[in-house]
Design a protein around this motif. Structure first.
Motif, PDB file in Angstrom:
ATOM      1  N   ALA A  39     -11.858   0.499   3.869  1.00 15.57           N
ATOM      2  CA  ALA A  39     -10.770   1.404   3.494  1.00 15.57           C
ATOM      3  C   ALA A  39     -10.985   1.944   2.091  1.00 15.57           C
ATOM      4  N   CYS A  40     -11.422   1.095   1.176  1.00 18.70           N
ATOM      5  CA  CYS A  40     -11.657   1.539  -0.205  1.00 18.70           C
ATOM      6  C   CYS A  40     -12.771   2.578  -0.268  1.00 18.70           C
ATOM      7  N   ALA A  41     -13.772   2.406   0.581  1.00 18.76           N
ATOM      8  CA  ALA A  41     -14.865   3.378   0.602  1.00 18.76           C
ATOM      9  C   ALA A  41     -14.356   4.763   1.013  1.00 18.76           C
ATOM     10  N   ALA A  97      -6.522   9.700   3.030  1.00 17.69           N
ATOM     11  CA  ALA A  97      -7.924   9.285   3.143  1.00 17.69           C
ATOM     12  C   ALA A  97      -8.329   8.976   4.586  1.00 17.69           C
ATOM     13  N   GLY A  98      -7.401   9.139   5.518  1.00 22.42           N
ATOM     14  CA  GLY A  98      -7.735   8.852   6.908  1.00 22.42           C
ATOM     15  C   GLY A  98      -7.760   7.376   7.226  1.00 22.42           C
ATOM     16  N   VAL A  99      -6.970   6.598   6.465  1.00 22.97           N
ATOM     17  CA  VAL A  99      -6.884   5.152   6.667  1.00 22.97           C
ATOM     18  C   VAL A  99      -5.534   4.822   7.292  1.00 22.97           C
ATOM     19  N   ASP A 100      -5.515   3.890   8.222  1.00 27.03           N
ATOM     20  CA  ASP A 100      -4.275   3.485   8.885  1.00 27.03           C
ATOM     21  C   ASP A 100      -3.243   3.058   7.841  1.00 27.03           C
ATOM     22  N   SER A 101      -2.105   3.722   7.841  1.00 25.15           N
ATOM     23  CA  SER A 101      -1.078   3.428   6.843  1.00 25.15           C
ATOM     24  C   SER A 101       0.073   2.605   7.399  1.00 25.15           C
ATOM     25  N   TRP A 132       0.820  -1.212   0.000  1.00 34.19           N
ATOM     26  CA  TRP A 132       0.000   0.000   0.000  1.00 34.19           C
ATOM     27  C   TRP A 132       0.850   1.257   0.000  1.00 34.19           C
ATOM     28  N   ASN A 133       0.264   2.297  -0.604  1.00 35.15           N
ATOM     29  CA  ASN A 133       0.884   3.610  -0.676  1.00 35.15           C
ATOM     30  C   ASN A 133       0.524   4.367   0.602  1.00 35.15           C
ATOM     31  N   LYS A 134       1.511   4.572   1.460  1.00 37.73           N
ATOM     32  CA  LYS A 134       1.244   5.175   2.763  1.00 37.73           C
ATOM     33  C   LYS A 134       0.647   6.574   2.650  1.00 37.73           C
ATOM     34  N   GLU A 135       1.136   7.369   1.698  1.00 36.75           N
ATOM     35  CA  GLU A 135       0.626   8.733   1.543  1.00 36.75           C
ATOM     36  C   GLU A 135      -0.836   8.745   1.137  1.00 36.75           C
ATOM     37  N   MET A 136      -1.206   7.864   0.205  1.00 34.96           N
ATOM     38  CA  MET A 136      -2.583   7.821  -0.262  1.00 34.96           C
ATOM     39  C   MET A 136      -3.528   7.381   0.854  1.00 34.96           C
ATOM     40  N   LEU A 137      -3.088   6.437   1.690  1.00 38.09           N
ATOM     41  CA  LEU A 137      -3.940   5.983   2.785  1.00 38.09           C
ATOM     42  C   LEU A 137      -4.077   7.058   3.855  1.00 38.09           C
ATOM     43  N   CYS A 157      -8.573   2.310  -5.941  1.00 34.93           N
ATOM     44  CA  CYS A 157      -8.240   1.867  -4.591  1.00 34.93           C
ATOM     45  C   CYS A 157      -7.267   0.685  -4.622  1.00 34.93           C
ATOM     46  N   ILE A 158      -7.532  -0.295  -5.497  1.00 36.21           N
ATOM     47  CA  ILE A 158      -6.749  -1.529  -5.436  1.00 36.21           C
ATOM     48  C   ILE A 158      -6.577  -2.155  -6.809  1.00 36.21           C
ATOM     49  N   SER A 159      -5.444  -2.808  -6.997  1.00 36.20           N
ATOM     50  CA  SER A 159      -5.174  -3.581  -8.206  1.00 36.20           C
ATOM     51  C   SER A 159      -4.903  -5.025  -7.774  1.00 36.20           C
ATOM     52  N   PRO A 160      -5.929  -5.878  -7.822  1.00 33.22           N
ATOM     53  CA  PRO A 160      -5.783  -7.273  -7.414  1.00 33.22           C
ATOM     54  C   PRO A 160      -5.674  -8.184  -8.638  1.00 33.22           C
TER      55      PRO A 160
END
Length: 456
Positions: free
Chosen positions: A191-193, A174-178, A166-171, A205-208
């Motif tokens: 988290a994606c929401a 968004a107020g998500v635990d990085s 995960w990209n710490k800055e992007m999380l 949000c994600i590339s799975p």
């Protein structure tokens, strides 16, 4: 080459194409085991053996070249002729050599060894490799090395095929635990929401995993995580995918698709890291090897990348969600130079840990050594301190990961096809599973799998 196993990622990483393969193979050593090109059978008193390996990444290729050079220089009784075969030419080249009775004495092998052992293609290593050396293989690597108490392969490495980056800055934005990976799928979806409203156009949000083939090999651990087992009953007489666990796993991927959390057109292959390195996704699902690409091509992302285990089902009770890949060396069952091949294998993979340290260091600490002594030596390398993800992979993910299944690839592909069709809305879970069950049962009956089911 038909991409049917985790070898697919090796194809993606290969820098050589099919045209290059023709020229390369034409210039390599003789395809006859025990004979090198132009020497008519080798120097007097010297046993010449053929060693084939796939084209990997540049640093891996260099290690293979160097280990052969060092072994040849270490003694005068055995000469190893090294042939690098482009990954997309491997299957065709190997099958042709085996059919002609000219397989190399020793070669690399990915995936399960069950079919090769059943076909009598692999030599028992117990006959030519010191039992104490075989005993050093860690427990996590034994399922891919031995069958029925006999060793047929010696692993070079293990690697987690499903890791969350995960990209710490992007999380953080968004107020998500990085600092920690989402523990469950519920956490990931939540988290994606939060992340989605903060993204620019072209970001996700994600590339799975997103296609049948990739689902087939990369989600084995997730299948176990959700259902408590993989795609067959324990006696291999029936498919075992018509249950709430498999349906819920499929439904989760469909939610990623339907809510636009993942791109409809892949931004990069599952095995690659370009989409993550270019900050097009907040989360990226790939194998542990992806950090090699980040380290070499996107160095500015090294300190901005979080690494952790892939999320679990909310009722998984601690079950792992990662598939454990591997790469091994095997000796051909028909070789006339088993002793020499065994000495080369033992010296290279089971000998001095110093022979192996450069491999793991130069691949950015993204792979797991299969001997504790090698793990210790790699950890002591001064560069290890700059690769904190290594401890996550080795200590938190790999020890409990699920080995690649030993049942035929067609079984896995049937599951992968069902997952893709449900995710994209082409079929309901019930319909997709029914189709997969028919395909799997055909494989069970065709290959008489009940006679090949694991005894333990």
């Amino acid at each position: 080459m038909t991409i049917t196993t985790p070898r697919a990622r090796r194809v993606a990483l290969s820098a050589l194409g099919a045209l290059t393969a023709v020229g390369l193979l034409a210039g390599c050593g003789s395809s006859t085991p025990g004979q090198s090109a132009g020497d008519g059978g080798g120097d007097k008193g010297v046993t010449t053996i053929q060693f084939w390996h796939r084209t990997f990444t540049p640093v891996e290729n260099e290690w293979y070249k160097d280990i052969v050079k060092k072994f040849n220089a270490s003694q005068k009784e055995i000469k190893v002729v090294d042939t690098e075969v482009p990954a997309d030419a491997w299957d065709q080249k190997m099958k042709a050599a085996q059919a002609a009775g000219k397989a190399p004495d020793i070669y690399t092998h990915s995936g399960s060894i069950q079919d090769a052992v059943n076909a009598g293609q692999l030599y028992e290593l117990d006959k030519v490799v010191d039992k104490a050396k075989l005993g050093e293989i860690i427990d996590a690597a034994k399922p891919v090395s031995e069958i029925g108490g006999k060793y047929y392969a010696y692993p070079l490495l293990l690697e987690a095929q499903t890791v969350l980056f995960w990209n710490k800055e992007m999380l953080t934005k968004a107020g998500v635990d990085s600092e920690a990976a989402p523990a469950t799928w519920d956490d990931l979806l939540a988290a994606c929401a939060k992340i989605q409203p903060t993204l620019a156009k072209g970001q996700y949000c994600i590339s799975p995993a997103g296609d049948a083939v990739t689902f087939a090999w990369s989600t084995v651990g997730q299948q176990y995580n959700f259902a408590g087992h993989t795609a067959l009953t324990s006696d291999w007489t029936k498919p075992d995918i018509n249950n709430d666990g498999y349906k819920k796993l499929m439904a989760n991927y469909k939610e990623l698709w339907d809510k636009g959390y993942m791109p409809k057109q892949a931004l990069d292959a599952y095995v690659g890291g370009k989409d993550f390195g270019e900050k097009k996704v907040a989360f990226k699902v790939s194998g542990s090897w992806m950090m090699s690409e980040i380290g070499s091509d996107f160095k500015d992302m090294l300190t901005n990348t979080g690494v952790g285990a892939f999320p679990s089902s909310s009722n998984a009770d601690g079950r792992t969600s990662t598939t454990l890949g591997n790469f091994k060396w095997v000796i051909d069952a028909k070789t006339k130079n088993a002793e020499a091949a065994g000495k080369f294998l033992e010296w290279s993979l089971a000998g001095d840990p110093a022979n192996l340290v450069p491999f793991f260091v130069n691949t950015q600490f993204t792979k797991v050594p299969v001997r504790q002594s090698v793990q210790d030596a790699v950890t002591k390398d001064e560069a290890a301190a700059k690769a904190p993800w290594s401890k996550v992979v080795i200590n938190d993910i790999a020890p409990t990961a699920i080995p690649e299944p030993t049942y035929p690839w067609d079984v896995s592909l049937a599951v992968g096809t069902a997952m893709e069709s449900v995710m994209k809305g082409a079929a309901t879970p019930d319909a997709a599973i029914a189709t997969a069950e028919k395909a799997i049962q055909t494989v069970i009956d065709r290959d008489k799998l009940s006679e090949k089911a694991p005894k333990n």
